[in-house]
Design an enzyme around this catalytic site. Sequence first.
Site, PDB file in Angstrom:
ATOM      1  N   HIS A  64      36.465  44.387  20.897  1.00 27.19           N
ATOM      2  CA  HIS A  64      35.326  44.212  21.803  1.00 27.19           C
ATOM      3  C   HIS A  64      34.120  44.915  21.194  1.00 27.19           C
ATOM      4  O   HIS A  64      34.240  45.988  20.611  1.00 27.19           O
ATOM      5  CB  HIS A  64      35.644  44.789  23.185  1.00 27.19           C
ATOM      6  N   GLU A 107      31.806  38.403  34.664  1.00 26.72           N
ATOM      7  CA  GLU A 107      31.265  39.305  35.678  1.00 26.72           C
ATOM      8  C   GLU A 107      29.892  38.818  36.136  1.00 26.72           C
ATOM      9  O   GLU A 107      29.177  39.533  36.824  1.00 26.72           O
ATOM     10  CB  GLU A 107      31.176  40.729  35.141  1.00 26.72           C
ATOM     11  N   CYS A 113      34.322  43.505  30.792  1.00 24.12           N
ATOM     12  CA  CYS A 113      34.297  42.748  29.535  1.00 24.12           C
ATOM     13  C   CYS A 113      35.657  42.246  29.061  1.00 24.12           C
ATOM     14  O   CYS A 113      35.739  41.665  27.984  1.00 24.12           O
ATOM     15  CB  CYS A 113      33.646  43.598  28.443  1.00 24.12           C
TER      16      CYS A 113
END
Lengths: 128, 347
Positions: free
Chosen positions: B236, B81, B112
């Site tokens: 994550h 990103e 993400c």
Amino acid sequence: MAIRHWRVKDRYYRLIGSRCTECGAECFPPVYRCRKCGSEKIEDREMPQSGKIVTYTQLHEPLPGFEAQAPFYLAVVELDNGAKMLTQLVDSTDESVKTGAKVVATVRRARVDGDSGQITYGYKFRVT
Amino acid sequence: MYLMQSKERAAIQGYGAYVPYYRLPTTEIAKVWKGGGSGPNVEKAVAAMDEDTVTMAIEAGRYAMKMAGTERLGAVFVGTESKPYAVKPTSTIVAQALGQHHTLAADLEFACKAGTEAMQIVTGLVGSGMIEAGLAIGMDTAQGRPGDDLEYTAASGGAAYVIGRKDKKSAAVIDCSTSFVSDTGDFWRRAHERYPRHLSRFTGEPAYFHHIENSVNTLFKETGHKPSDFKYAVFHQPNPRFPVEVATRLGFTMEQIKTGLLNPLIGNTYAGSSPIGLAAVLDEASPGDKILLASFGSGAGSDAFCIEVLDGIAATRGVNPTVKSMMERSTRIDYSTYSKFRDKLHK
């Protein structure tokens, strides 16, 4: 981006140099005639990505476009095949930068064009 | 059936991580902005001023190709990103630097989880026989607004994976995966805006936990696997707390997640976060070990993978620097230097 850089970007991204098919000498940047034997039988060759520092200096007054990075180290590096090049050193402490220190190649931003904003990438080295 | 599984198995042939050299202790941020800096996130990795997603993706990609022993890639995908250009692919610069021209190159964006998306797409291309091998990269130079909660964790780094057909040299087979998405406004950045915005109370339950629990529970339901089948799990890691909490809810132990839990020392590398956690696990895993990998991307979605380590992992040892060694090779900087490096200061 300078058109000159665009035409030779493999040199800056991948260390594409020259190899003489007559005597086997390798050099960087690429040449049209072998520096060792004079032959014009030259082919592209990707240079080794590692080498050692031959000599170095710390630059406090760099060329326009590089001011924000000052001070930084410039070094003459001898690659593992004997080819020598002038290059910027990154991610290296004052203690680690010394003659004979092992270095490896990396690709970094070289500069950003002030008017167009285009980014020029190129090789730099860091002490291992 | 929601399970994604290629008919011909795809496998990780090589991987490479990249963690930049500089670290910003969170106490430095707290000095300037008051608050924080005493929690479990000790410091974060910061890209140098001449680094960006392109340069770091090239580093990780070179490592991955070296380990895989391949010079030909049918695809180069960069999940990020933090593209240096809004219009001009990151992936073509990376492909050129890796010597790849006859290749499918694209940038992927899903906050993400763009890195694991890249892994799923390359797995599909390999599994269908369209390409022999492809490169999936998750890499970011994440930015947090000065003084925002995100600034304590938004970090730089990631990992790259060469995925090819499973063979005797493969390091780990990607057995299957699932995805779960919904329209959730937990975190976003509009065009022309420099820093992302987030709805604090939305980032937990309706976003991170809801999506990861759905992707992982679907994987369990459709494969019959249970947490105890896995030697390792990687989630994550936007902060040190969320991955521990979601692991506990799903039935995993600290022992299973500790190897891939890097946030306390390098921060949240966004699209690189779960991929670099996987790389840290592969650095020490043994043949037969099963790994659960679950990403999360705001907006929102989660990809969950079942990965099994193969005999080829032994030949990968010593080829590249380990994630641990990259984390150890570092130097601390202050908030002023960080501001200069990350373009928060202008002359």
